[in-house]
Motif scaffolding. Sequence first.
Motif, PDB file in Angstrom:
ATOM      1  N   PRO A 108      44.515  37.163  41.414  1.00 47.26           N
ATOM      2  CA  PRO A 108      43.703  37.063  42.636  1.00 47.26           C
ATOM      3  C   PRO A 108      42.446  37.921  42.589  1.00 47.26           C
ATOM      4  O   PRO A 108      42.152  38.681  43.510  1.00 47.26           O
ATOM      5  N   PHE A 110      38.159  38.381  42.047  1.00 47.96           N
ATOM      6  CA  PHE A 110      36.896  37.649  42.172  1.00 47.96           C
ATOM      7  C   PHE A 110      35.715  38.420  41.588  1.00 47.96           C
ATOM      8  O   PHE A 110      34.580  37.965  41.671  1.00 47.96           O
ATOM      9  N   GLY A 414      39.884  42.363  43.498  1.00 46.22           N
ATOM     10  CA  GLY A 414      40.074  41.255  44.425  1.00 46.22           C
ATOM     11  C   GLY A 414      40.631  41.752  45.738  1.00 46.22           C
ATOM     12  O   GLY A 414      41.040  42.913  45.868  1.00 46.22           O
ATOM     13  N   ASN A 416      42.244  40.159  49.862  1.00 40.79           N
ATOM     14  CA  ASN A 416      42.397  39.150  50.897  1.00 40.79           C
ATOM     15  C   ASN A 416      42.314  39.859  52.243  1.00 40.79           C
ATOM     16  O   ASN A 416      43.071  40.790  52.520  1.00 40.79           O
ATOM     17  N   ALA A 727      35.229  33.352  46.187  1.00 37.66           N
ATOM     18  CA  ALA A 727      36.378  33.446  47.095  1.00 37.66           C
ATOM     19  C   ALA A 727      36.354  32.272  48.064  1.00 37.66           C
ATOM     20  O   ALA A 727      35.442  31.443  48.062  1.00 37.66           O
ATOM     21  N   THR A 728      37.382  32.235  48.916  1.00 36.52           N
ATOM     22  CA  THR A 728      37.534  31.182  49.908  1.00 36.52           C
ATOM     23  C   THR A 728      37.726  31.811  51.278  1.00 36.52           C
ATOM     24  O   THR A 728      38.421  32.811  51.418  1.00 36.52           O
ATOM     25  N   GLY A 750      39.261  35.467  51.083  1.00 33.30           N
ATOM     26  CA  GLY A 750      39.686  36.005  49.800  1.00 33.30           C
ATOM     27  C   GLY A 750      40.725  35.141  49.134  1.00 33.30           C
ATOM     28  O   GLY A 750      40.842  33.941  49.404  1.00 33.30           O
ATOM     29  N   TYR A 751      41.492  35.742  48.233  1.00 35.19           N
ATOM     30  CA  TYR A 751      42.571  35.051  47.532  1.00 35.19           C
ATOM     31  C   TYR A 751      43.906  35.656  47.955  1.00 35.19           C
ATOM     32  O   TYR A 751      44.127  36.857  47.818  1.00 35.19           O
TER      33      TYR A 751
END
Length: 760
Positions: A108, A110, A414, A416, A727-728, A750-751
Motif C-alpha cells: 500500500p 504511493f 503510504g 490511508n 492514490a484513490t 489512500g490505499y
Amino acid sequence: MWRFLFLTVCFYSITFNINAQSVGLVLSGGGARGITHVGVIKALEESGIPVDYVAGTSMGAVIGSLYAMGYSSDEVITILKSDEFKRWSTGESDPAYSYFYRNADPRPSFADVHLNIDKRETLNVSTKFIPTNIVSPRQMNFAFLELYTQANAVSGGDFDKLFVPFRSVAADVYEEKPVVFRRGNLSDAVRTSMTFPFMYKPISVDGRLLFDGGIYNNFPVDVMRKDFNPKFMIGSVVTGNPPKPEEDDAVQQLANLIVKKTDYSIDPEQGIMFRFPLDNYSLFDFSVVDELVKMGYDSTMAHIDEIKKRVNRYVSPAELAQRRKIFRESYPPFVFKNVYISGVDSLQKRYVESAFHHDNESFTLPEFKEGYFNLISDDKISEVLPRAVYNSENGFFDLHLKVRTRDRLKISLGANVSSSTSNVAYVGLVYQNLREYAQMAYADAQFGRMYNAFGLGTRIDASQPRKFYMKLNMVLHRFDYYQGNRLFYQDDRVAEFSQFEVYSKFAIGLPLTMKGRMEYGLGYANMTDFYRITDNGAVNRSVYNLGNVFARFETYTLNNLMYPTAGYQYGLTLQMFGGNEMFFSGAPGLAPETPQRSMWGQAKGVYDRYYKISKKITLGAFAEAAYSSRKPLLNYQASLIQAPAFRPTAHSQTVFNAAYSANEYLATGIKPIYQLNDQMHWRNEFYLFMPYRTILRAPGNEMRYSAPFTRMEFMAETALVFNFRIATASVFLNYYSNSVSPVNFGVNVGYLLFNKKFME
C-alpha cells in the motif's frame, strides 16, 4: 523484392517531380492541439494538393512523421483514437500485457525514496527526488519501436528517402540550440522533438540529452526553406509564444525562462499559413480528436481554391493511395534475430535474456512485446529502451536493449486517511538485487487505530531453466474491530473484539500465462482472538496453533487495487489445516480448558469481472464461494469469529459483521459503474450473501447450525471515486441488512490494503 519495390517508388517520385512545383508542409508544436494538423492534411489529400516535404516540431513532428512514413490522414486519425496511443501519451499500462506473476503481492505505498549503493557498497542517498517525467516512458518505448522501425529500415536512416522527405527539430538545452534531424533513427528524431520538459522523459542521442524542439524552434519554416526550398509552403500553427508572465503564475514564468520566442509566420509571397482558435483546448487533452480534425479540415477547405491557384499540380487521392501502398509494401518483415544488451553486467544480462525465448532462433514482434512487458513488470528493472536495426545481410532486425536497473535500496511510504477508524500509515524498506536471478527482501510496518502490522520477507525469482519463484515471509499483525464504524469516531470507543496473528509462510510460484500464477506452500501460525461472551463480561481468549499446506490458482488484470473498473480476477485457494485450540476464560479462578485438536479442509473461490457496456457504462459481475469442514469450536463466539467471512468492499474489511460469516456460503453481486471522466467514476455495488447453514448460539454458549438456506443478507454501497496517479479518494454511503451500524457514510483517501490473514 522489397528493395525493387522501394527503388520503383523512388524512381516514380523523382520523375514525377522533375520541373514540377514543389510544396512543403510546416507543422508547429502545441501538444494535443497539434491534432488539428491532421485536418489540414486530410483537406489537402482530398483536394489533390501534393505534399512533397514535411517539417515539424513536437506534436507537429509526430503528425508529420506519420504522414512521411506513408500513413493517410484517416489512418493517422485511427492511431490517435486508439487505446495504444492513449497509453503511450499518458503512460497508462496495457492491461493485456500486465504481467501479474511479477507483481502478485502489492504493497500500500504511493511514494518511493531511492537510496543508491555503489560498487564499493557505499550508501548514498539519491538526489533524484524531483522526477524528470510525469508520464512513464515504458509504453512509449515499445510504441515508438513498433511504429517507426520498418519505415526507418526502408529509408536506411535517410529521412529524404521516406515516402515524403521529413525533418524534425529537437532542443539541446545544454548547448542552448535547436537540433535538426535529417537522418539517423526516426524513432529518436520524433521522440526527442516531443519530449515536453517534466512531462516526458528525455533520451540521449549521440551523447546529447535532447528535449522538445519547441523550446528553440516551434515552427521550422527556416528548416523547410534551407533543406528543401519548396516553391510553395503551407503552414499550420496551433500555438503561440508564451504570454507575458504574471506575478502569481509560476507556469508562465517558467515558460518564459525556458522557451525562446518563435517567429510564427510565412512570407505571403512564399505560401499560406493557418492559425486556429484553440485557447479552450488543453495541451494534453487527446480525447477531442474529431473536433480538432474538423477545425483543421474546415479552415483548409475554406482556402482550398486560393491554394489551387498557386499550386498548379494535382495528385488524385487514388494515385496517392497507390503510391502509398507500394511504399508500405516495401517494409521488411518485422522479425528479430540477434539481441544485444547494454547497461547491465554479465550476470544481469543472463536474466534479461531469459525474458526472450529466442535461443538463437528468430522471433516476431508480438513475441518481443510479451517479453518486453514481462521484463519491465519486474520492479528491479527501471527501464528498457529498445532499438531495432535492420540487418540487410540476413534479412532480420537486430534488437538492441539498453537496460537500466533500479537502485538497490528504497523506502516506500503510504497511508490511508479515513473519516472512520481505518486510518493507517505505511512504511517499508526494500532491498533488491539483480544478478542471474532477481532477489528482493523487505521489512515493512503499518500502524493505526484499527490495524497494526509488521512484516519481513524475501523473494527470489529464477528464470533458467524454467521460470519460478520462491518466497518466505513472516507477518505479525493485529485487528481491532469496533462496535460500528461511525463518521468521526470518538476516542472513548472500545473494540468489540480483536485478533492477533503471528505466522510464517513459504511458497513456490509458477507463471500461468502473463496474467496468472499457481502457488504452492506451507505455513505455521499462532493466533489469538480476544472477545467477550456477554456484553459486560470479562475478556476471554481463544488461542490457536496451526499448520497448513495450500495451493492457489489466480489470474488478475484488474486496473485498481480498491476500486477497479476494468479487467478480471479469478481465484481458487485450497488449504488443509491442522493444530489445536485452547480457551482461556477472563473470569477469575477458571483454569484453561483442555486443548482441542482438529484437522480440516477449506476452499475459497472468487470471480470478479467488468464488462464494458458502452463508452461510459461498465457492469461488474461478482461471485464468491467458501467451504470449510472445520468442526464446532469450544464456544459460539470462537466458531463465528474463525468462520470464513464475506468482505467484498473496502469498508467491510474494516468491520466485523457476524451476519456475513459462515463455514459454507455463496455470495453474488453486480456493480454498475458510470465513468464521469478518465479520473472519476460513480460506482454502485449490490451483493447477496447466502450461507448454507447459519452459525447459531446453542445452550451453554455452544455452537449449532440452522437448517440449510434459512437466511439471506444484503449489502449495498454507492461511491464517488477519484483515481489519482498515486492514490484513490472516495466518498461512500453503504447499507448492511444486518449490522450494529446498518448505514455508514464516509470519506477515504489512500490505499487500504492489509496483509492477508493466515487462513485467508
